[in-house]
Design an enzyme around this catalytic site. Structure first.
Site, short mmCIF file in Angstrom:
data_model
loop_
_atom_site.label_atom_id
_atom_site.label_comp_id
_atom_site.label_asym_id
_atom_site.label_seq_id
_atom_site.Cartn_x
_atom_site.Cartn_y
_atom_site.Cartn_z
N PRO A 34 0.84 -1.21 0.00
CA PRO A 34 0.00 0.00 0.00
C PRO A 34 0.87 1.25 0.00
O PRO A 34 1.80 1.37 0.79
CB PRO A 34 -0.78 -0.11 1.32
CG PRO A 34 0.06 -1.02 2.19
CD PRO A 34 0.74 -1.96 1.26
N THR A 94 0.46 5.56 -0.37
CA THR A 94 -0.21 6.85 -0.56
C THR A 94 0.47 7.60 -1.69
O THR A 94 1.68 7.75 -1.68
CB THR A 94 -0.07 7.67 0.75
OG1 THR A 94 -0.76 6.97 1.77
CG2 THR A 94 -0.63 9.06 0.60
N GLN A 104 -6.90 -0.67 1.31
CA GLN A 104 -6.35 -0.52 2.66
C GLN A 104 -7.17 0.51 3.43
O GLN A 104 -7.21 1.69 3.08
CB GLN A 104 -4.88 -0.08 2.63
CG GLN A 104 -4.29 -0.21 4.04
CD GLN A 104 -2.91 0.41 4.21
OE1 GLN A 104 -2.68 1.53 3.79
NE2 GLN A 104 -2.01 -0.32 4.85
N HIS A 156 -5.55 -1.19 8.19
CA HIS A 156 -4.24 -0.55 8.40
C HIS A 156 -4.04 -0.36 9.91
O HIS A 156 -4.44 0.65 10.48
CB HIS A 156 -4.19 0.78 7.66
CG HIS A 156 -2.83 1.39 7.57
ND1 HIS A 156 -1.74 0.88 8.25
CD2 HIS A 156 -2.37 2.47 6.88
CE1 HIS A 156 -0.68 1.62 7.97
NE2 HIS A 156 -1.03 2.59 7.15
N ALA A 191 -1.02 -0.52 11.26
CA ALA A 191 0.44 -0.35 11.35
C ALA A 191 0.80 1.14 11.39
O ALA A 191 -0.06 2.01 11.42
CB ALA A 191 1.09 -1.01 10.13
N TYR A 241 -0.76 4.70 13.17
CA TYR A 241 -2.10 5.26 12.99
C TYR A 241 -3.05 4.73 14.07
O TYR A 241 -2.61 4.15 15.05
CB TYR A 241 -2.58 5.01 11.56
CG TYR A 241 -1.69 5.74 10.56
CD1 TYR A 241 -1.65 7.14 10.55
CD2 TYR A 241 -0.85 5.06 9.70
CE1 TYR A 241 -0.81 7.83 9.68
CE2 TYR A 241 0.00 5.74 8.82
CZ TYR A 241 0.01 7.13 8.82
OH TYR A 241 0.85 7.81 7.98
N ARG A 245 -2.65 -5.33 8.68
CA ARG A 245 -1.24 -4.91 8.60
C ARG A 245 -0.78 -4.37 9.97
O ARG A 245 -1.45 -3.52 10.56
CB ARG A 245 -1.05 -3.81 7.54
CG ARG A 245 0.44 -3.55 7.28
CD ARG A 245 0.68 -2.60 6.12
NE ARG A 245 1.92 -2.99 5.45
CZ ARG A 245 2.73 -2.17 4.78
NH1 ARG A 245 2.44 -0.89 4.68
NH2 ARG A 245 3.83 -2.60 4.22
N GLY A 300 12.27 -3.42 1.89
CA GLY A 300 13.64 -3.51 1.38
C GLY A 300 13.93 -4.76 0.57
O GLY A 300 15.08 -5.04 0.25
N GLY A 311 7.26 -2.05 -2.20
CA GLY A 311 6.75 -0.69 -2.29
C GLY A 311 7.44 0.09 -3.39
O GLY A 311 6.99 0.13 -4.54
#
Ligand SMILES: Cc1cc2nc3c(=O)[nH]c(=O)nc-3n(C[C@H](O)[C@H](O)[C@H](O)COP(=O)(O)O)c2cc1C
Length: 364
Positions: free
Chosen positions: A22, A24, A98, A173, A175, A178, A225, A298, A319
């Site tokens: 996900p 933004t 998400q 979400h 994670a 938030y 997540r 990563g 990502g």
């Protein structure tokens, strides 16, 4: 390679184990926060992923924490997302939404002058992104019991909206500091009611949402997540109860037969071997979770393949590689060079740095 094998996501067939994480991208530059045809084009370009997870989409006006996000609480927004899901499905892709409530990582300017809602009135001392740029966060309002109840309802409604918009599933979400994470973390939650204090109480909001969701949607199509190792950012600090809290959460998620658990990786800037932390965290929670585990941060083709080979995870999400390489799957398959992502255009308006990354051109 295992990465290219099909995968049964609790009944949903995926054509490979490569997931778009996900992200933004702030391209819904309209007053109604509606997904646009440009956003549909962006996701459909990436439909060769086994699964796409959409950018965080706000579940309610009080869940907003950023400008230009395509949201999921109004009729118009559902219609906008239908164009996106349709474009992805036409290319044979699968896409989850998400579901996002930012809690205190917001600002009154985004909330019609109201204070952001959070478990407790504790300022995260972070930044919120407004039209005028980044501004300091404020001390939020501690949610009343009624506000918690209505937020749970907002999550359920948003999930229903996502299914109405033909998403294949939703990801909660929970994670990255938030709303859910704020409830989990002692540094953000000093409540004395049933949502604060003990580990069980701090985890309660997530399970309340899942318990309500299961009455109306198939939890096989719901992922969660978490970012258990996040520290010293987004107002979240690790403490002696952080790992036990996430252990409790992960063990209890086993009761819900979800689509997956998605661990959002976290590494410190000074870390010499950042992959170590990601893999060690994944191994720890793999032992506790019985369902599909997706891990992140990563990864490249080789490290992702090794993680699956070593049975550390079932799916890997990528990502930044997906930002610059719409044909990431094909590039992995062909061991082709990668485009480089331009961080200056991660968030913004229009197609630049969004839909204009080229596909790999074979030289003949
Ligand atoms: C531009 C950008 C936007 C992001 N937005 C979100 C988001 O909306 N929701 C979320 O859970 N993570 C978000 N993330 C985190 C990514 O999902 C992912 O965890 C991160 O990029 C690390 O994975 P990578 O190393 O493969 O890029 C974002 C990351 C980037 C680079």
């Amino acid at each position: 390679m295992k990465l290219f094998e099909t995968y049964d996501l609790n009944g949903l067939p995926l054509k490979n184990r490569i997931v778009m994480a996900p992200m933004t991208r702030s391209r819904a530059d309209n007053a109604e926060h509606v997904a646009t045809p440009l956003i549909a084009e962006y996701y459909s370009q990436r439909a060769s992923a086994g699964l796409i997870i959409s950018e965080g989409t706000h579940i309610s006006p009080m869940g907003i924490g950023s400008i230009n996000i395509p949201d999921i609480y109004s009729k118009e927004q559902i219609e906008g997302w239908k164009i996106v899901t349709d474009a992805v499905h036409q290319k044979g892709g699968k896409i989850f939404a998400q579901l996002w409530h930012v809690g205190r990582i917001s600002h009154p300017d985004l909330l019609n002058g109201l204070l952001p809602l959070a478990p407790s009135a504790i300022n995260p001392n972070f930044k919120a992104f407004l039209k005028k740029g980044f501004v300091d966060t404020v001390t939020p309002k501690a949610m009343s019991s009624a506000e918690i109840k209505s937020t749970i309802k907002d999550f359920v409604k948003a999930a229903q909206n996502a299914f109405e918009a033909n998403f294949d599933g939703v990801e909660l979400h929970a994670a990255n500091g938030y709303l859910f994470h704020q409830f989990f973390a002692k540094c953000a939650n000093d409540r004395t009611d049933e949502y604060g204090g003990s580990i069980e109480n701090r985890a309660r909001l997530l399970f309340d949402v899942l318990d309500e969701l299961k009455k109306v949607v198939d939890l096989k199509k719901v992922g969660v997540r978490l970012s258990p190792s996040m520290d010293h950012t987004f107002g979240i600090n690790v403490d002696e109860e952080t790992i036990p809290t996430f252990e409790y959460i992960v063990k209890n998620l086993n009761d819900y037969n979800l689509a997956y658990l998605h661990l959002s990786g976290f590494t410190l800037a000074e870390e010499t071997n950042p992959m170590n932390r990601v893999i060690e965290t994944a191994k720890h929670f793999r032992k506790l979770y019985e369902g599909t585990l997706m891990i992140n941060k990563g990864f490249d083709k080789e490290t992702a393949e090794k993680a699956i080979e070593d049975n550390v995870a079932d799916l890997i999400s990528f990502g930044e590689l997906f930002i610059a390489n719409p044909d990431l799957v094909e590039r992995f398959i062909g061991t082709l060079p990668m485009n480089k992502a331009d961080r200056n255009t991660y968030y913004g308006i229009g197609p630049i740095g969004y839909t204009d990354y080229p596909l790999y051109q074979m030289k003949v």
